[in-house]
Design a protein around this motif. Structure first.
Motif, mmCIF file in Angstrom:
data_model
loop_
_atom_site.group_PDB
_atom_site.id
_atom_site.type_symbol
_atom_site.label_atom_id
_atom_site.label_comp_id
_atom_site.label_asym_id
_atom_site.label_seq_id
_atom_site.Cartn_x
_atom_site.Cartn_y
_atom_site.Cartn_z
ATOM 1 N N LEU A 254 0.469 1.698 2.145
ATOM 2 C CA LEU A 254 -0.542 0.891 1.456
ATOM 3 C C LEU A 254 -1.128 -0.194 2.344
ATOM 4 N N ILE A 255 -0.279 -0.949 3.008
ATOM 5 C CA ILE A 255 -0.764 -2.049 3.843
ATOM 6 C C ILE A 255 -1.474 -1.512 5.080
ATOM 7 N N GLY A 256 -0.934 -0.454 5.665
ATOM 8 C CA GLY A 256 -1.547 0.115 6.859
ATOM 9 C C GLY A 256 -2.904 0.745 6.619
ATOM 10 N N ASP A 257 -3.199 1.074 5.379
ATOM 11 C CA ASP A 257 -4.474 1.712 5.065
ATOM 12 C C ASP A 257 -5.528 0.745 4.529
ATOM 13 N N ILE A 258 -5.202 -0.542 4.526
ATOM 14 C CA ILE A 258 -6.190 -1.551 4.154
ATOM 15 C C ILE A 258 -7.123 -1.749 5.348
ATOM 16 N N PRO A 259 -8.423 -1.657 5.123
ATOM 17 C CA PRO A 259 -9.366 -1.796 6.243
ATOM 18 C C PRO A 259 -9.156 -3.108 7.005
#
Length: 137
Positions: A31-36
């Motif tokens: 989730l955090i890694g896929d935040i732009p």
């Protein structure tokens, strides 16, 4: 009263909790890694290789401690689980326009898991016995 740290880390009765903790941490990584923009911001402090090594190494440790059975089973399942987790992470990233999935990152994930699981295979029983014995007196 909460359990002392050595018991949480080594006692068999907390294996499921540790395993579930690994799954929650993995979900947070996704989730955090896929935040732009987040990956680019963190990249100022640590390279992708370092992030993958530490992140998936910690996951391997928690999975190893949260898997029941003998040491070979724990090591094998923790490495296989990290391989699956890393593959899914890279697969998801391949669909995001601001990220890219990379086989090299996946190889780092597996290497980190192996580097963690291999010493644990040999050391875990002694570490657990010593920690729990020290805690009990």
């Amino acid at each position: 009263m909460p359990a002392p740290l050595p018991e949480l880390c080594f006692a068999d009765r907390y294996e499921r909790l540790r395993y579930r903790t690994a799954l929650v941490l993995y979900a947070l990584v996704i989730l955090i890694g896929d935040i732009p923009g987040v990956r680019a911001d963190v990249g100022q402090y640590a390279s992708g290789g370092v992030l993958h090594s530490v992140g998936y190494g910690v996951l391997a440790l928690i999975l190893f401690s949260g898997t029941a059975g003998g040491m070979a089973r724990r090591a094998l399942l923790s490495v296989l689980m990290v391989a699956a987790m890393g593959a899914l992470d890279e697969f998801i990233q391949s669909f995001l326009p601001y990220r890219r999935g990379a086989v090299s990152d996946w190889v780092i994930d597996i290497t980190a898991a192996t580097a963690v699981a291999l010493p644990l295979y040999f050391c875990w029983p002694a570490m657990a016995a010593a920690a729990l014995k020290k805690q009990r007196g």
